[in-house]
Design a protein around this motif. Structure first.
Motif, mmCIF file in Angstrom:
data_model
loop_
_atom_site.group_PDB
_atom_site.id
_atom_site.type_symbol
_atom_site.label_atom_id
_atom_site.label_comp_id
_atom_site.label_asym_id
_atom_site.label_seq_id
_atom_site.Cartn_x
_atom_site.Cartn_y
_atom_site.Cartn_z
ATOM 1 N N GLU A 58 12.529 -24.037 44.441
ATOM 2 C CA GLU A 58 13.881 -23.805 44.916
ATOM 3 C C GLU A 58 14.832 -24.862 44.357
ATOM 4 O OE1 GLU A 58 15.346 -23.116 49.324
ATOM 5 O OE2 GLU A 58 15.220 -25.264 48.862
ATOM 6 N N LYS A 59 14.397 -26.104 44.384
ATOM 7 C CA LYS A 59 15.224 -27.202 43.899
ATOM 8 C C LYS A 59 15.529 -27.032 42.415
ATOM 9 C CE LYS A 59 15.270 -32.239 43.369
ATOM 10 N NZ LYS A 59 14.544 -33.500 43.638
ATOM 11 N N GLU A 60 14.510 -26.697 41.629
ATOM 12 C CA GLU A 60 14.729 -26.557 40.190
ATOM 13 C C GLU A 60 15.659 -25.391 39.888
ATOM 14 O OE1 GLU A 60 12.282 -26.348 35.974
ATOM 15 O OE2 GLU A 60 11.202 -26.640 37.849
ATOM 16 N N LEU A 61 15.512 -24.289 40.644
ATOM 17 C CA LEU A 61 16.384 -23.126 40.441
ATOM 18 C C LEU A 61 17.840 -23.481 40.724
ATOM 19 C CD1 LEU A 61 16.811 -20.106 39.918
ATOM 20 C CD2 LEU A 61 16.280 -19.695 42.335
ATOM 21 N N ILE A 62 18.078 -24.219 41.818
ATOM 22 C CA ILE A 62 19.446 -24.595 42.177
ATOM 23 C C ILE A 62 20.045 -25.540 41.146
ATOM 24 C CG2 ILE A 62 20.807 -25.913 43.865
ATOM 25 C CD1 ILE A 62 19.094 -24.645 46.061
ATOM 26 N N ILE A 63 19.278 -26.534 40.727
ATOM 27 C CA ILE A 63 19.774 -27.493 39.741
ATOM 28 C C ILE A 63 20.083 -26.792 38.420
ATOM 29 C CG2 ILE A 63 19.219 -29.547 38.403
ATOM 30 C CD1 ILE A 63 19.779 -30.048 41.377
ATOM 31 N N PRO B 30 13.298 -21.823 35.083
ATOM 32 C CA PRO B 30 12.498 -22.709 35.922
ATOM 33 C C PRO B 30 11.045 -22.676 35.472
ATOM 34 C CG PRO B 30 13.931 -21.297 37.248
ATOM 35 C CD PRO B 30 14.019 -20.807 35.856
ATOM 36 N N SER B 31 10.431 -23.838 35.398
ATOM 37 C CA SER B 31 9.047 -23.920 34.926
ATOM 38 C C SER B 31 8.095 -23.741 36.102
ATOM 39 C CB SER B 31 8.803 -25.278 34.256
ATOM 40 O OG SER B 31 9.144 -26.325 35.138
ATOM 41 N N LEU B 32 7.308 -22.675 36.082
ATOM 42 C CA LEU B 32 6.326 -22.398 37.120
ATOM 43 C C LEU B 32 4.988 -23.026 36.714
ATOM 44 C CD1 LEU B 32 7.102 -18.658 37.842
ATOM 45 C CD2 LEU B 32 7.331 -20.523 39.467
ATOM 46 N N THR B 33 4.512 -23.914 37.529
ATOM 47 C CA THR B 33 3.219 -24.542 37.250
ATOM 48 C C THR B 33 2.336 -24.450 38.495
ATOM 49 O OG1 THR B 33 4.055 -26.709 37.927
ATOM 50 C CG2 THR B 33 4.204 -26.167 35.590
ATOM 51 N N ALA B 34 1.061 -24.386 38.269
ATOM 52 C CA ALA B 34 0.125 -24.297 39.394
ATOM 53 C C ALA B 34 0.274 -25.507 40.300
ATOM 54 C CB ALA B 34 -1.312 -24.201 38.875
ATOM 55 N N GLY B 35 0.336 -25.245 41.593
ATOM 56 C CA GLY B 35 0.460 -26.334 42.546
ATOM 57 C C GLY B 35 1.881 -26.672 42.924
ATOM 58 N N MET B 36 2.864 -26.095 42.218
ATOM 59 C CA MET B 36 4.269 -26.360 42.554
ATOM 60 C C MET B 36 4.592 -25.722 43.896
ATOM 61 S SD MET B 36 7.736 -25.255 40.475
ATOM 62 C CE MET B 36 7.873 -26.665 39.405
ATOM 63 N N THR B 37 5.261 -26.454 44.748
ATOM 64 C CA THR B 37 5.617 -25.926 46.062
ATOM 65 C C THR B 37 6.850 -25.037 45.964
ATOM 66 O OG1 THR B 37 7.083 -27.744 46.619
ATOM 67 C CG2 THR B 37 4.735 -28.031 47.128
ATOM 68 N N VAL B 38 7.052 -24.195 46.963
ATOM 69 C CA VAL B 38 8.217 -23.330 47.008
ATOM 70 C C VAL B 38 9.487 -24.176 47.036
ATOM 71 C CG1 VAL B 38 9.461 -21.630 48.405
ATOM 72 C CG2 VAL B 38 6.978 -21.460 48.137
#
Length: 451
Positions: A406-411, A394-402
């Motif tokens: 969560e959505k990216e991790l599940i997908i 999962p790509s962590l970027t500044a400003g990304m909401t929890v």
């Protein structure tokens, strides 16, 4: 009729005489005796035996510990343990260690005769079976061009006397390749001896390889033939060669150069004729640079280098191997499953398999054991760390909401397991119902964005 050799490890001299008197009546048995476990282990390394009888309690080691050590080095030996004071837990522990039988009263003639006769029958039956059905050499299951090329090269050099160096990651089948070389050589009918250098205590390693004379050091109660002599005109496999201590590397180099060894406690050189196959899962050139491995020994071993490619580089072998292991473990465990589902096979093909073929084999065995129904399904494959590692993090970027995270991790997890929701839910640590609700939310969001 073939004779069967037995070693009696009995500390009490009266019991030793009693057993000898009983066993002398059996014309098939030939036996020797000693009083200590360490002495027994020395004898077993010098002469072949098919049965070992031992007291449950010996002065230098318990019968259970002796059983474990004998089984580790000589798995085909039948072990009988006797004691008139053994408890039910002793019997269980002895059998779990690998013993064939427990004689609850060694003074009872009928019990002794029955136990030895049963072992003798089993051994003779096995000998007859082996003479009719020779043991088949294990073979590689592959359609990969790179591995087929390695096997072709191995087949061509097998008849030579050249030393061979087999390298590859753990679990790729390096010792299998060594046995393949032996089977395709002119030495196939000669001994095949394998020794793990990492398992050798440094102070005992030289004696294990080259042998020793009686009295060569404290505890050397008899002459011992080393692995080089024991291999005769066959093949000697030195596994995990990089774990060999530097002083012993120098002696190994001399043995390979001069084609002779010297037993500890003796100055007379002994000619050797065994073909050496060295195995390593380490980068030997890197080991040489770090001074952990002798450069001259590396070049002496590296006459014919063969490297087995890792499983992740031969993905087309995964379905072949998975199907083979599946059928084998179903048969072994009396499972009525018919095959591996497409979804499960997709999960298997996607994995990086850091443990290679061995890891795949273990995963299929676990799946067969816990699985039910007609097919092996993704949820039958137990999740391990390697399974959970996604090829796309999962790509962590500044400003990304929890929520976005969560959505990216599940997908990503669903993609990794071939859209199998049950398997994905287990990996994520949530219920299948929660996962379904989350996916419905994402779908509704997409529908609203389209409107």
């Amino acid at each position: 009729m073939n004779s069967i050799s037995a070693l009696l490890v009995v500390k009490d001299s009266n019991l030793r005489r009693h057993l000898a008197g009983v066993l002398e009546k059996n014309s098939v048995l030939q036996f020797e005796s000693c009083a200590y476990a360490q002495e027994a282990l020395q004898i077993l390394h010098t002469r072949p035996f098919q049965i070992v009888y031992a007291d449950l309690e010996l002065d230098d080691m318990s019968g259970i510990d002796l059983t474990q050590q004998v089984k580790q080095h000589f798995p085909a030996i039948h072990i009988l343990i006797g004691s008139s004071v053994g408890t039910a837990q002793d019997v269980i522990s002895v059998m779990q260690a690998g013993a064939s039988d427990f004689i609850i009263d060694p003074m009872e003639i009928e019990l002794i005769e029955n136990a030895f006769e049963k072992s003798a029958r089993d051994i003779l039956k096995q000998q007859a079976s082996n003479s009719i059905h020779p043991v088949k050499t294990k073979s590689f299951i592959t359609q990969d061009d790179a591995l087929l090329g390695v096997l072709d090269m191995a087949r061509k050099v097998a008849p030579s006397t050249a030393t061979i160096l087999v390298t590859g990651e753990s679990g790729t089948g390096k010792e299998l390749l060594a046995s393949f070389i032996h089977a395709n050589s002119n030495r196939a009918s000669e001994p095949y001896v394998a020794i793990n250098c990492a398992a050798l205590p440094e102070q005992l390693a030289e004696g294990e390889l080259f042998g020793h004379e009686k009295g060569a050091f404290t505890g050397a109660i008899s002459r011992k033939i080393g692995k080089f002599e024991g291999a005769g005109k066959g093949t000697l496999v030195l596994d995990e060669i990089t774990e060999m201590a530097l002083p012993l590397q120098a002696k190994l180099l001399r043995a390979l150069q001069e084609r002779e060894i010297v037993r500890l406690g003796n100055n007379r050189p002994i000619a050797i004729d065994a073909r050496v196959v060295a195995i390593s899962n380490q980068n030997l050139k890197r080991a040489v640079k770090s001074n952990a491995f002798r450069e001259d020994l590396f070049y002496r071993l590296n006459v014919i280098p063969l490297t087995i490619p890792p499983l992740r580089e031969r993905k087309n072998d995964i379905p072949l191997l998975a199907d083979y292991f599946f059928k084998r473990f179903c048969s072994r465990n009396a499972k009525a499953m018919q095959g591996i589902s497409d979804q499960a096979m997709d999960v298997l093909v996607r994995q990086p398999w850091p443990g290679n073929v061995r890891e795949l084999e273990n995963s299929i065995e676990r799946g067969v054991l816990i699985g039910s129904g007609e097919e092996l399904l993704p949820e039958h494959l137990i999740v391990e760390a390697s399974f959970a590692e996604s090829s796309r993090q999962p790509s962590l970027t500044a400003g990304m909401t929890v929520r976005e995270m969560e959505k990216e991790l599940i997908i990503n997890t669903l993609t990794e397991v071939g859209e199998n929701r049950t398997h994905a839910a287990k990996m994520l640590g949530i219920s299948i119902r929660t996962l379904r609700n989350k996916l419905n939310e994402y779908r509704e969001e997409m529908d609203m964005s389209v409107e």
